[in-house]
Design a protein around this motif. Structure first.
Motif, PDB file in Angstrom:
ATOM      1  N   THR A 150       0.843  -1.204   0.000  1.00 50.66           N
ATOM      2  CA  THR A 150       0.000   0.000   0.000  1.00 50.66           C
ATOM      3  C   THR A 150       0.876   1.251   0.000  1.00 50.66           C
ATOM      4  O   THR A 150       0.637   2.210  -0.745  1.00 50.66           O
ATOM      5  N   ARG A 175      -1.829   4.805  12.262  1.00 46.35           N
ATOM      6  CA  ARG A 175      -0.458   4.410  12.625  1.00 46.35           C
ATOM      7  C   ARG A 175      -0.303   2.899  12.688  1.00 46.35           C
ATOM      8  O   ARG A 175       0.416   2.355  13.525  1.00 46.35           O
ATOM      9  N   SER A 176      -1.022   2.181  11.803  1.00 48.38           N
ATOM     10  CA  SER A 176      -0.915   0.717  11.821  1.00 48.38           C
ATOM     11  C   SER A 176       0.426   0.287  11.222  1.00 48.38           C
ATOM     12  O   SER A 176       1.053   1.025  10.462  1.00 48.38           O
ATOM     13  N   HIS A 198      -3.586   9.964  14.941  1.00 44.85           N
ATOM     14  CA  HIS A 198      -4.214   8.680  15.279  1.00 44.85           C
ATOM     15  C   HIS A 198      -5.432   8.935  16.143  1.00 44.85           C
ATOM     16  O   HIS A 198      -5.819  10.093  16.360  1.00 44.85           O
ATOM     17  N   ARG A 199      -6.016   7.854  16.671  1.00 38.37           N
ATOM     18  CA  ARG A 199      -7.311   8.012  17.334  1.00 38.37           C
ATOM     19  C   ARG A 199      -7.244   8.878  18.592  1.00 38.37           C
ATOM     20  O   ARG A 199      -8.256   9.351  19.075  1.00 38.37           O
ATOM     21  N   ALA A 218      -7.615   5.339   8.235  1.00 37.81           N
ATOM     22  CA  ALA A 218      -8.197   5.118   9.564  1.00 37.81           C
ATOM     23  C   ALA A 218      -9.284   4.047   9.556  1.00 37.81           C
ATOM     24  O   ALA A 218      -9.629   3.506  10.598  1.00 37.81           O
ATOM     25  N   GLY A 219      -9.831   3.747   8.388  1.00 36.23           N
ATOM     26  CA  GLY A 219     -10.922   2.765   8.321  1.00 36.23           C
ATOM     27  C   GLY A 219     -12.228   3.312   8.863  1.00 36.23           C
ATOM     28  O   GLY A 219     -13.033   2.577   9.414  1.00 36.23           O
ATOM     29  N   VAL A 238      -6.904   6.059   1.691  1.00 35.32           N
ATOM     30  CA  VAL A 238      -6.538   4.634   1.738  1.00 35.32           C
ATOM     31  C   VAL A 238      -7.726   3.776   2.195  1.00 35.32           C
ATOM     32  O   VAL A 238      -7.814   2.596   1.902  1.00 35.32           O
ATOM     33  N   ILE A 240     -10.905   1.615   3.045  1.00 42.33           N
ATOM     34  CA  ILE A 240     -11.831   0.751   2.297  1.00 42.33           C
ATOM     35  C   ILE A 240     -12.781   0.153   3.325  1.00 42.33           C
ATOM     36  O   ILE A 240     -12.352  -0.649   4.150  1.00 42.33           O
ATOM     37  N   THR A 284      -2.173  -0.909  -4.795  1.00 44.47           N
ATOM     38  CA  THR A 284      -1.644  -1.858  -3.810  1.00 44.47           C
ATOM     39  C   THR A 284      -1.385  -3.212  -4.462  1.00 44.47           C
ATOM     40  O   THR A 284      -0.320  -3.815  -4.284  1.00 44.47           O
TER      41      THR A 284
HETATM   42  P1  NAD Z   1      -6.141  -0.255  11.523  1.00 44.80           P
HETATM   43  O1  NAD Z   1      -7.502  -0.404  12.116  1.00 44.80           O
HETATM   44  O2  NAD Z   1      -5.087  -1.213  11.863  1.00 44.80           O
HETATM   45  O3  NAD Z   1      -5.600   1.197  11.871  1.00 44.80           O
HETATM   46  C1  NAD Z   1      -6.407   2.321  11.847  1.00 44.80           C
HETATM   47  C2  NAD Z   1      -5.640   3.507  12.370  1.00 44.80           C
HETATM   48  O4  NAD Z   1      -6.455   4.654  12.292  1.00 44.80           O
HETATM   49  C3  NAD Z   1      -5.202   3.359  13.816  1.00 44.80           C
HETATM   50  O5  NAD Z   1      -3.820   3.647  13.906  1.00 44.80           O
HETATM   51  C4  NAD Z   1      -6.027   4.398  14.573  1.00 44.80           C
HETATM   52  O6  NAD Z   1      -5.290   5.045  15.591  1.00 44.80           O
HETATM   53  C5  NAD Z   1      -6.396   5.390  13.483  1.00 44.80           C
HETATM   54  N1  NAD Z   1      -7.724   5.954  13.741  1.00 44.80           N
HETATM   55  C6  NAD Z   1      -8.888   5.288  13.951  1.00 44.80           C
HETATM   56  N2  NAD Z   1      -9.875   6.153  14.185  1.00 44.80           N
HETATM   57  C7  NAD Z   1      -9.338   7.395  14.118  1.00 44.80           C
HETATM   58  C8  NAD Z   1      -9.858   8.705  14.287  1.00 44.80           C
HETATM   59  N3  NAD Z   1     -11.137   8.914  14.569  1.00 44.80           N
HETATM   60  N4  NAD Z   1      -9.020   9.738  14.160  1.00 44.80           N
HETATM   61  C9  NAD Z   1      -7.711   9.545  13.864  1.00 44.80           C
HETATM   62  N5  NAD Z   1      -7.172   8.327  13.704  1.00 44.80           N
HETATM   63  C10 NAD Z   1      -7.973   7.268  13.832  1.00 44.80           C
HETATM   64  O7  NAD Z   1      -6.388  -0.190   9.951  1.00 44.80           O
HETATM   65  P2  NAD Z   1      -5.341  -0.356   8.725  1.00 44.80           P
HETATM   66  O8  NAD Z   1      -5.031  -1.787   8.498  1.00 44.80           O
HETATM   67  O9  NAD Z   1      -4.240   0.622   8.848  1.00 44.80           O
HETATM   68  O10 NAD Z   1      -6.293   0.110   7.517  1.00 44.80           O
HETATM   69  C11 NAD Z   1      -6.858   1.407   7.488  1.00 44.80           C
HETATM   70  C12 NAD Z   1      -7.872   1.482   6.357  1.00 44.80           C
HETATM   71  O11 NAD Z   1      -7.201   1.282   5.129  1.00 44.80           O
HETATM   72  C13 NAD Z   1      -8.962   0.414   6.398  1.00 44.80           C
HETATM   73  O12 NAD Z   1     -10.146   0.967   5.888  1.00 44.80           O
HETATM   74  C14 NAD Z   1      -8.451  -0.654   5.465  1.00 44.80           C
HETATM   75  O13 NAD Z   1      -9.490  -1.425   4.906  1.00 44.80           O
HETATM   76  C15 NAD Z   1      -7.786   0.199   4.432  1.00 44.80           C
HETATM   77  N6  NAD Z   1      -6.728  -0.464   3.663  1.00 44.80           N
HETATM   78  C16 NAD Z   1      -6.713  -0.206   2.343  1.00 44.80           C
HETATM   79  C17 NAD Z   1      -5.734  -0.744   1.566  1.00 44.80           C
HETATM   80  C18 NAD Z   1      -5.721  -0.415   0.115  1.00 44.80           C
HETATM   81  O14 NAD Z   1      -5.082  -1.081  -0.656  1.00 44.80           O
HETATM   82  N7  NAD Z   1      -6.393   0.653  -0.312  1.00 44.80           N
HETATM   83  C19 NAD Z   1      -4.752  -1.567   2.104  1.00 44.80           C
HETATM   84  C20 NAD Z   1      -4.761  -1.789   3.477  1.00 44.80           C
HETATM   85  C21 NAD Z   1      -5.769  -1.230   4.255  1.00 44.80           C
END
Ligand code: NAD
Length: 302
Positions: A150, A175-176, A198-199, A218-219, A238, A240, A284
């Protein structure tokens, strides 16, 4: 406003990779190498359990692999597989010279340690770039490592559209280990000034508005709205998430894929934006296979 079209860039990457793979099979430079496998890079995707979302991602990877002429094998293990048995599967794939890339599709069930499992993949086959050796190479800004797909896709998308990164203020929301952290590090390596939110970040809007380039991972569907952005910004979405219209305050009845950014709300303000779907997602998949082809080249010394 410029739409950063990930599908278009993915298709160009596919063309380049297909040509490379055709050349591998027609001009084998090391036919007698033990890892010679007919000139086709091979990726094995290990899936533990029956996660529906993972199955979708795996289908996309298989389809792209087919398009470029790579071999993609899907190994399914039961959801209650023991860590020992999973590690034995990985060890066997590490030793198999016909396999050039190994992915364990994340997420895996809670009884398994993600860190132990990804670290067990041989670094030269760790095409997701999530194992310790490759993470360290990214921190050290060594080009020899595999960048998580990604992150690599985001950097390639910006580079394709000739959007400068050096000296820019980049805000990464999330910050994942999978997305936020490696992406922040890649921007730092590219000489950007990076803020990670982050959150627990309190003044998020103020921070997101201060960015030249805003990356949101952030998802949380549509949580970035017009008040969180400013004129001329480059937005990389990013996120999804499968949602129905109800969650988005829209009259959509079927399930749709939503990004973290409310595209329609911000599109008249920002300078450029990657859409969802059709932005980072296709990038990705393409980037993963760029890593696979590099892994093949390293392992067969093309
Ligand atoms: P994760 O849940 O592991 O991490 C989410 C991060 O967002 C955490 O670090 C959290 O602190 C932060 N967060 C959550 N709520 C927040 C808020 N209200 N304010 C600020 N920060 C906040 O998720 P991930 O694996 O990093 O994936 C994130 C998103 O990206 C998901 O929707 C996932 O489906 C998507 N994703 C997309 C692709 C792609 O190819 N486009 C690839 C991987 C993941």
């Amino acid at each position: 406003m410029l739409v950063l079209d990930g599908k278009k860039v993915r298709d160009e990457i596919a063309k380049t990779l297909r040509t490379k793979i055709e050349a591998f099979s027609s001009h084998p430079p090391h036919q007698h190498s033990r890892s010679w496998c007919g000139g086709k890079p091979k990726l094995v995707i290990v899936q533990v359990g029956d996660n529906e979302e993972s199955a979708t991602y795996i289908r996309q990877k298989k389809a792209f692999g087919e398009t470029i002429g790579a071999v993609v094998e899907h190994q399914k293990l039961p959801g209650d597989v023991s860590e020992k048995d999973l590690l034995a599967v990985i060890a066997k794939l590490n030793a198999d010279t016909s396999v050039h890339g190994i992915i364990v599709q994340i997420p895996i069930p809670k009884h398994l340690s993600e860190n132990i499992v990804v670290d067990a993949i041989a670094p030269e086959k760790d095409v997701d770039g999530l194992g310790g050796v490759n993470v360290k190479r990214l921190w050290e800004n060594k080009k020899s490592g595999f960048m998580p797909a990604t992150t690599k896709g985001i950097m390639s998308l910006l580079s394709y559209y000739e959007i400068p990164v050096a000296g820019k203020h980049v805000v990464v929301v999330g910050r994942s280990l999978l997305v936020g952290k490696p992406t922040a590090m890649a921007f730092l390596n590219a000489d950007a000034t990076v803020t990670i939110a982050h959150r627990h970040t309190t003044n998020l809007s103020e921070i997101t508005r201060s960015a030249d380039i805003l990356v949101v991972a952030a998802g949380k569907p549509h949580f970035i709205q017009r008040d969180d952005v400013r004129e001329g910004q480059v937005i990389i979405d990013v996120g999804i998430t499968a949602v129905t219209g109800e969650k988005l305050n829209e009259e959509i009845t079927e399930w749709v894929i939503a990004g973290d950014v409310d595209f329609n709300d911000v599109k008249d303000i920002v300078g450029a934006i990657s859409p969802v779907p059709g932005g980072v997602g296709p990038m990705t998949v393409a980037s993963l296979f760029q890593n696979l082809v590099s892994a093949y080249e390293i392992q067969t010394k093309v």
